[in-house]
Design a protein around this motif. Structure first.
Motif, mmCIF file in Angstrom:
data_model
loop_
_atom_site.group_PDB
_atom_site.id
_atom_site.type_symbol
_atom_site.label_atom_id
_atom_site.label_comp_id
_atom_site.label_asym_id
_atom_site.label_seq_id
_atom_site.Cartn_x
_atom_site.Cartn_y
_atom_site.Cartn_z
ATOM 1 N N THR A 25 50.156 40.973 30.971
ATOM 2 C CA THR A 25 50.308 42.174 31.787
ATOM 3 C C THR A 25 50.155 41.910 33.283
ATOM 4 O OG1 THR A 25 48.000 42.627 31.188
ATOM 5 C CG2 THR A 25 49.706 43.866 30.038
ATOM 6 N N PHE A 26 49.168 41.089 33.670
ATOM 7 C CA PHE A 26 48.953 40.844 35.096
ATOM 8 C C PHE A 26 50.174 40.194 35.756
ATOM 9 C CE2 PHE A 26 47.558 38.018 38.539
ATOM 10 C CZ PHE A 26 46.997 38.937 39.408
ATOM 11 N N LEU A 32 56.787 42.440 39.135
ATOM 12 C CA LEU A 32 57.506 43.676 39.429
ATOM 13 C C LEU A 32 57.174 44.233 40.810
ATOM 14 C CD1 LEU A 32 57.280 45.441 35.949
ATOM 15 C CD2 LEU A 32 59.292 44.424 37.007
ATOM 16 N N GLY A 33 56.335 43.503 41.563
ATOM 17 C CA GLY A 33 56.088 43.878 42.946
ATOM 18 C C GLY A 33 54.782 44.566 43.235
ATOM 19 N N TYR A 34 53.900 44.728 42.249
ATOM 20 C CA TYR A 34 52.591 45.335 42.503
ATOM 21 C C TYR A 34 51.689 44.325 43.207
ATOM 22 C CZ TYR A 34 53.841 49.099 39.252
ATOM 23 O OH TYR A 34 54.451 50.155 38.640
ATOM 24 N N PRO A 35 50.880 44.755 44.190
ATOM 25 C CA PRO A 35 49.933 43.842 44.849
ATOM 26 C C PRO A 35 48.936 43.280 43.839
ATOM 27 C CG PRO A 35 50.160 45.879 46.100
ATOM 28 C CD PRO A 35 50.845 46.105 44.782
ATOM 29 N N PRO A 36 48.417 42.070 44.069
ATOM 30 C CA PRO A 36 47.508 41.443 43.094
ATOM 31 C C PRO A 36 46.285 42.286 42.741
ATOM 32 C CG PRO A 36 48.277 39.815 44.658
ATOM 33 C CD PRO A 36 48.776 41.144 45.160
ATOM 34 N N VAL A 37 45.611 42.864 43.751
ATOM 35 C CA VAL A 37 44.410 43.646 43.455
ATOM 36 C C VAL A 37 44.771 44.913 42.691
ATOM 37 C CG1 VAL A 37 42.507 44.951 44.468
ATOM 38 C CG2 VAL A 37 43.085 42.705 45.380
ATOM 39 N N THR A 38 45.835 45.584 43.092
ATOM 40 C CA THR A 38 46.298 46.763 42.353
ATOM 41 C C THR A 38 46.656 46.387 40.918
ATOM 42 O OG1 THR A 38 47.144 47.856 44.340
ATOM 43 C CG2 THR A 38 48.103 48.530 42.236
ATOM 44 N N LEU A 87 35.083 41.936 43.296
ATOM 45 C CA LEU A 87 36.491 42.267 43.504
ATOM 46 C C LEU A 87 36.649 43.387 44.524
ATOM 47 C CD1 LEU A 87 39.475 41.883 42.628
ATOM 48 C CD2 LEU A 87 39.081 43.710 40.980
ATOM 49 N N LEU A 88 35.764 44.388 44.451
ATOM 50 C CA LEU A 88 35.889 45.554 45.320
ATOM 51 C C LEU A 88 35.431 45.290 46.744
ATOM 52 C CD1 LEU A 88 34.632 48.225 42.768
ATOM 53 C CD2 LEU A 88 36.957 48.041 43.677
ATOM 54 N N HIS A 89 34.543 44.293 46.942
ATOM 55 C CA HIS A 89 33.944 44.104 48.260
ATOM 56 C C HIS A 89 34.407 42.853 48.990
ATOM 57 C CE1 HIS A 89 31.231 47.125 46.519
ATOM 58 N NE2 HIS A 89 30.939 47.446 47.758
ATOM 59 N N LEU A 90 34.915 41.878 48.266
ATOM 60 C CA LEU A 90 35.462 40.717 48.966
ATOM 61 C C LEU A 90 36.815 41.082 49.570
ATOM 62 C CD1 LEU A 90 34.658 37.776 46.505
ATOM 63 C CD2 LEU A 90 33.525 38.307 48.675
ATOM 64 N N PRO A 91 37.198 40.476 50.680
ATOM 65 C CA PRO A 91 38.511 40.770 51.272
ATOM 66 C C PRO A 91 39.634 40.481 50.289
ATOM 67 C CG PRO A 91 37.156 39.481 52.779
ATOM 68 C CD PRO A 91 36.427 39.509 51.471
ATOM 69 N N GLU A 92 40.716 41.275 50.365
ATOM 70 C CA GLU A 92 41.839 41.086 49.445
ATOM 71 C C GLU A 92 42.466 39.706 49.590
ATOM 72 O OE1 GLU A 92 45.976 43.415 48.216
ATOM 73 O OE2 GLU A 92 44.311 44.466 49.172
ATOM 74 N N THR A 93 42.389 39.140 50.797
ATOM 75 C CA THR A 93 42.951 37.794 50.996
ATOM 76 C C THR A 93 42.204 36.761 50.162
ATOM 77 O OG1 THR A 93 41.516 37.556 52.943
ATOM 78 C CG2 THR A 93 43.794 38.265 53.323
ATOM 79 N N VAL A 94 40.890 36.970 49.977
ATOM 80 C CA VAL A 94 40.117 36.045 49.133
ATOM 81 C C VAL A 94 40.624 36.112 47.700
ATOM 82 C CG1 VAL A 94 37.837 35.541 48.180
ATOM 83 C CG2 VAL A 94 38.072 36.180 50.591
ATOM 84 N N ARG A 251 55.338 33.564 41.070
ATOM 85 C CA ARG A 251 55.509 34.763 41.895
ATOM 86 C C ARG A 251 54.368 34.891 42.910
ATOM 87 N NH1 ARG A 251 58.781 38.731 44.043
ATOM 88 N NH2 ARG A 251 57.648 40.683 44.227
ATOM 89 N N LEU A 252 53.131 34.625 42.453
ATOM 90 C CA LEU A 252 51.982 34.716 43.344
ATOM 91 C C LEU A 252 52.084 33.709 44.488
ATOM 92 C CD1 LEU A 252 48.988 35.138 40.888
ATOM 93 C CD2 LEU A 252 49.679 36.764 42.650
ATOM 94 N N LEU A 253 52.535 32.513 44.174
ATOM 95 C CA LEU A 253 52.545 31.439 45.162
ATOM 96 C C LEU A 253 53.727 31.545 46.131
ATOM 97 C CD1 LEU A 253 51.567 28.402 42.894
ATOM 98 C CD2 LEU A 253 50.112 29.635 44.525
ATOM 99 N N THR A 254 54.738 32.306 45.772
ATOM 100 C CA THR A 254 55.929 32.371 46.609
ATOM 101 C C THR A 254 56.091 33.680 47.359
ATOM 102 O OG1 THR A 254 57.244 33.091 44.681
ATOM 103 C CG2 THR A 254 57.208 30.735 45.198
ATOM 104 N N VAL A 255 55.184 34.653 47.061
ATOM 105 C CA VAL A 255 55.278 35.942 47.778
ATOM 106 C C VAL A 255 54.892 35.743 49.233
ATOM 107 C CG1 VAL A 255 54.203 38.199 47.998
ATOM 108 C CG2 VAL A 255 54.910 37.391 45.781
#
Length: 255
Positions: A25-26, A32-38, A87-94, A251-255
């Motif tokens: 699922t992840f 399909l274009g959803y951000p990783p954290v979402t 997950l909620l408190h670390l920066p999304e870039t991490v 997909r993660l590495l090429t976005v």
């Protein structure tokens, strides 16, 4: 919508059997274009339904394990809370930097899963005694491992089931079906805690359409996996996980 729902069915079935359904699922959501954290939050919320049906399907194998699970369940609960907090408190870039590494590790665990399970089966056959007969040291090691896997599961749920099987297989003289039942219950606790944390703190960052589709699909998949999945080839299931996970990693590495 069809792809997400089908991914939910596959994830629910695989979680009941192997414990790596997030790797279906992840990557599907990311592709399909959803951000990783979402993607991770929506996935965690959606897969609660599948974890519930998979655990219910294995309820008979839980008999006789509650003395040990009385220690493991709080460890999973606390660990999942810490993982969700990170997950909620670390920066999304991490998260975006860490997830590809975690995904590679999880895929590697899927590949070596048969060896882990074979090792666990050999220990169970050779031991010939109840899993409740644990020394204090082994119990402490099992609880610590369960806590650490709970932290990982609260942060990124992929392959936590195989990690649990690996830990229990190394420490418990249990057969695979009973360990799988315990794994399903512990994973359910982690998923519920993580999903509750995401809903309370980041309600607006969850894609509820995706979560709902995954929930419906995984509920069906968890039932099918628990009741009929033992007839399917585990190697075929792992092949699907590795292929889809590799696509998601690309997909993660090429976005």
């Amino acid at each position: 919508m069809i792809l997400i729902a089908l991914a939910g069915v596959g994830a629910g079935a695989i979680n009941a059997l192997v414990g790596s359904g997030t790797l279906i699922t992840f990557p599907t959501l990311v592709a399909l274009g959803y951000p990783p954290v979402t993607s991770t939050m929506s996935n965690a919320v959606g897969l609660v339904a599948g974890s519930l049906s998979g655990t219910w399907g294995y309820r008979r194998e839980l008999r006789g394990q509650w003395r040990r699970l009385a220690w493991q369940l709080p460890a999973s609960f606390i660990g999942a809370g810490l993982g969700a907090f990170l997950l909620l408190h670390l920066p999304e870039t991490v998260f975006e930097q860490v997830v590809p590494v975690l995904l590679v590790v999880a895929l590697a665990l899927v590949v070596v899963g048969p060896r882990i399970q074979a090792y666990a089966r050999q220990r169970a056959e050779a031991a010939g005694r109840s899993a409740d007969d644990l020394s204090a040291t082994r119990m402490a090691a099992l609880v610590a491992a369960t806590f650490a896997i709970g932290v990982y599961g609260g942060y990124f749920t992929a392959a936590q089931g195989i990690m649990l099987i690996a830990a229990m297989g190394a420490l418990l003289p249990e057969d695979m079906q009973r360990m799988n039942a315990a794994k399903n219950l512990l994973s359910l606790v982690v998923n519920v805690v993580a999903a509750a944390a995401y809903i309370l703190v980041a309600f607006d960052r969850i894609s509820w359409e995706a979560a709902g589709l995954i929930a419906v699909g995984s509920l069906i998949g968890g039932y099918l996996g628990a009741h009929y999945g033992r007839r399917l080839s585990p190697n075929a299931l792992r092949a699907v996980i590795v292929v889809v996970g590799t696509i998601g990693l690309y997909r993660l590495l090429t976005v």
